[in-house]
Design a protein around this motif. Structure first.
Motif, PDB file in Angstrom:
ATOM      1  N   ARG A   1       0.863  -0.943   0.034  1.00 52.96           N
ATOM      2  CA  ARG A   1       0.166   0.078  -0.152  1.00 52.96           C
ATOM      3  C   ARG A   1       0.844   1.276  -0.044  1.00 52.96           C
ATOM      4  NH1 ARG A   1      -4.409  -0.267  -2.278  1.00 52.96           N
ATOM      5  NH2 ARG A   1      -3.170  -1.687  -3.273  1.00 52.96           N
TER       6      ARG A   1
ATOM      7  N   GLU B   1       2.166   1.696  -3.401  1.00 53.84           N
ATOM      8  CA  GLU B   1       1.207   1.909  -4.620  1.00 53.84           C
ATOM      9  C   GLU B   1       1.186   3.262  -5.347  1.00 53.84           C
ATOM     10  OE1 GLU B   1      -1.928   0.969  -7.360  1.00 53.84           O
ATOM     11  OE2 GLU B   1      -0.552  -0.335  -6.215  1.00 53.84           O
ATOM     12  N   PRO B   2       1.188   4.367  -4.524  1.00 58.80           N
ATOM     13  CA  PRO B   2       1.169   5.656  -5.190  1.00 58.80           C
ATOM     14  C   PRO B   2       2.207   5.824  -6.013  1.00 58.80           C
ATOM     15  CG  PRO B   2       0.641   5.953  -3.040  1.00 58.80           C
ATOM     16  CD  PRO B   2       1.041   4.373  -2.965  1.00 58.80           C
ATOM     17  N   PHE B   3       3.517   5.227  -5.809  1.00 66.27           N
ATOM     18  CA  PHE B   3       4.665   5.613  -6.574  1.00 66.27           C
ATOM     19  C   PHE B   3       4.585   4.590  -7.812  1.00 66.27           C
ATOM     20  CE2 PHE B   3       5.392   6.338  -2.081  1.00 66.27           C
ATOM     21  CZ  PHE B   3       5.778   7.829  -1.946  1.00 66.27           C
ATOM     22  N   SER B   4       4.071   3.753  -7.941  1.00 59.83           N
ATOM     23  CA  SER B   4       3.956   2.768  -9.049  1.00 59.83           C
ATOM     24  C   SER B   4       3.771   3.578 -10.477  1.00 59.83           C
ATOM     25  CB  SER B   4       2.635   1.791  -9.053  1.00 59.83           C
ATOM     26  OG  SER B   4       1.606   2.497  -9.093  1.00 59.83           O
ATOM     27  N   ARG B   5       3.398   4.573 -10.601  1.00 57.78           N
ATOM     28  CA  ARG B   5       3.296   5.344 -11.752  1.00 57.78           C
ATOM     29  C   ARG B   5       4.308   5.790 -12.270  1.00 57.78           C
ATOM     30  NH1 ARG B   5      -0.046  10.582 -10.041  1.00 57.78           N
ATOM     31  NH2 ARG B   5      -1.017   8.689  -8.501  1.00 57.78           N
ATOM     32  N   TRP B   6       5.758   5.757 -11.477  1.00 54.56           N
ATOM     33  CA  TRP B   6       6.890   6.086 -11.958  1.00 54.56           C
ATOM     34  C   TRP B   6       7.968   4.914 -12.053  1.00 54.56           C
ATOM     35  CZ3 TRP B   6       5.008   9.473  -7.697  1.00 54.56           C
ATOM     36  CH2 TRP B   6       4.628  10.327  -8.168  1.00 54.56           C
TER      37      TRP B   6
ATOM     38  N   ARG C   1       5.158   2.465 -18.302  1.00 54.39           N
ATOM     39  CA  ARG C   1       3.832   3.355 -18.385  1.00 54.39           C
ATOM     40  C   ARG C   1       3.890   3.991 -19.807  1.00 54.39           C
ATOM     41  NH1 ARG C   1       0.086   1.551 -14.930  1.00 54.39           N
ATOM     42  NH2 ARG C   1       0.906   1.684 -12.613  1.00 54.39           N
TER      43      ARG C   1
ATOM     44  N   HIS D   1      -0.642  -7.539  -4.018  1.00 49.30           N
ATOM     45  CA  HIS D   1      -1.268  -6.464  -4.907  1.00 49.30           C
ATOM     46  C   HIS D   1      -2.284  -7.066  -6.039  1.00 49.30           C
ATOM     47  CE1 HIS D   1      -1.420  -2.998  -7.532  1.00 49.30           C
ATOM     48  NE2 HIS D   1      -1.301  -3.809  -8.431  1.00 49.30           N
TER      49      HIS D   1
ATOM     50  N   THR E   1      -6.278  -5.979  -5.971  1.00 47.81           N
ATOM     51  CA  THR E   1      -6.725  -5.600  -7.297  1.00 47.81           C
ATOM     52  C   THR E   1      -7.813  -6.513  -7.684  1.00 47.81           C
ATOM     53  OG1 THR E   1      -4.493  -4.764  -7.820  1.00 47.81           O
ATOM     54  CG2 THR E   1      -6.243  -4.947  -9.740  1.00 47.81           C
TER      55      THR E   1
END
Length: 216
Positions: A93, A96-101, A105, A203, A207
């Protein structure tokens, strides 16, 4: 039913976009189909283990400074694995917010643009279009493999630091409070790698639970 000139009308293109392999006898002449499975690049592997090494150094420094909390000693083995599960969920958790980097992508966006461009052609896809989709698909597969390794290293490194700071060491927890078979800071690395290795399956499970059962 998709229009005859679009991407959906070509089984070979659909296979390239989804990463499945069509038997050669069913492929269109000259069509390149790329399997979804790809190996992670050397850079991603080095980055993953480098992140674990950084976490190991951080865990050692915490142990060396005496800032570690008292050892957490669950009453039984079930308690140990329940603690591991909670630990892995917390790390997952947090990350999770840092997964975009993380890697992947840009490659996924490029594949989406390529497929959209090919679908928009009135005259249907050309051989160059099919090749472009296949190349973009291969890049996505490689990027996902890289992302998995980097995410594993990041989760393991973070969990190692958290293990050392929080006082939870899986080997000591299983063997008992008096066991001193390995140094505590080494146990923190073992714990971190175990937790980091469990974050991706956890994860995926979270999901799926959030998205609900698949549509029939």
């Amino acid at each position: 039913m998709p229009p005859s000139g679009g991407l959906g009308a070509s089984p070979g293109i659909a296979d390239a976009a989804t990463g499945t392999v069509t038997p050669r006898s069913e492929q269109e002449p000259g069509l390149s189909v790329v399997a979804a499975s790809q190996q992670a690049g050397a850079g991603a592997v080095v980055a993953g283990f480098g992140l674990i090494a950084v976490g190991a150094v951080g865990g050692w420094l915490i142990w060396r400074s005496g800032a570690s909390a008292a050892k957490i000693q669950p009453e039984d083995t079930a308690g140990v694995f329940l603690t591991l599960l909670v630990f892995a969920a917390a790390v997952e958790r947090i990350l999770e917010p840092f997964s975009r980097w993380l890697p992947g992508r840009a490659a996924e966006a490029a594949l989406s643009r390529t497929v959209t461009d090919v679908n928009s052609r009135v005259d249907g896809p050309t051989e160059a279009d099919r090749e472009a989709v296949a190349v973009a698909t291969a890049k996505v597969a490689r990027a996902k493999a890289n992302r998995t390794i980097v995410a594993w290293g990041l989760a393991s490194g973070l969990a190692t630091v958290a293990s050392s700071a929080g006082g939870f060491y899986v080997l000591h927890a299983v063997a008992g409070a008096e066991w001193n078979g390995v140094a505590v800071w080494v146990d923190a690395i073992v714990t971190g790698v175990m937790v980091g290795s469990g974050t991706k399956p956890l994860h995926d499970l979270i999901t799926r639970a959030q998205n609900g059962p698949p549509s029939p």
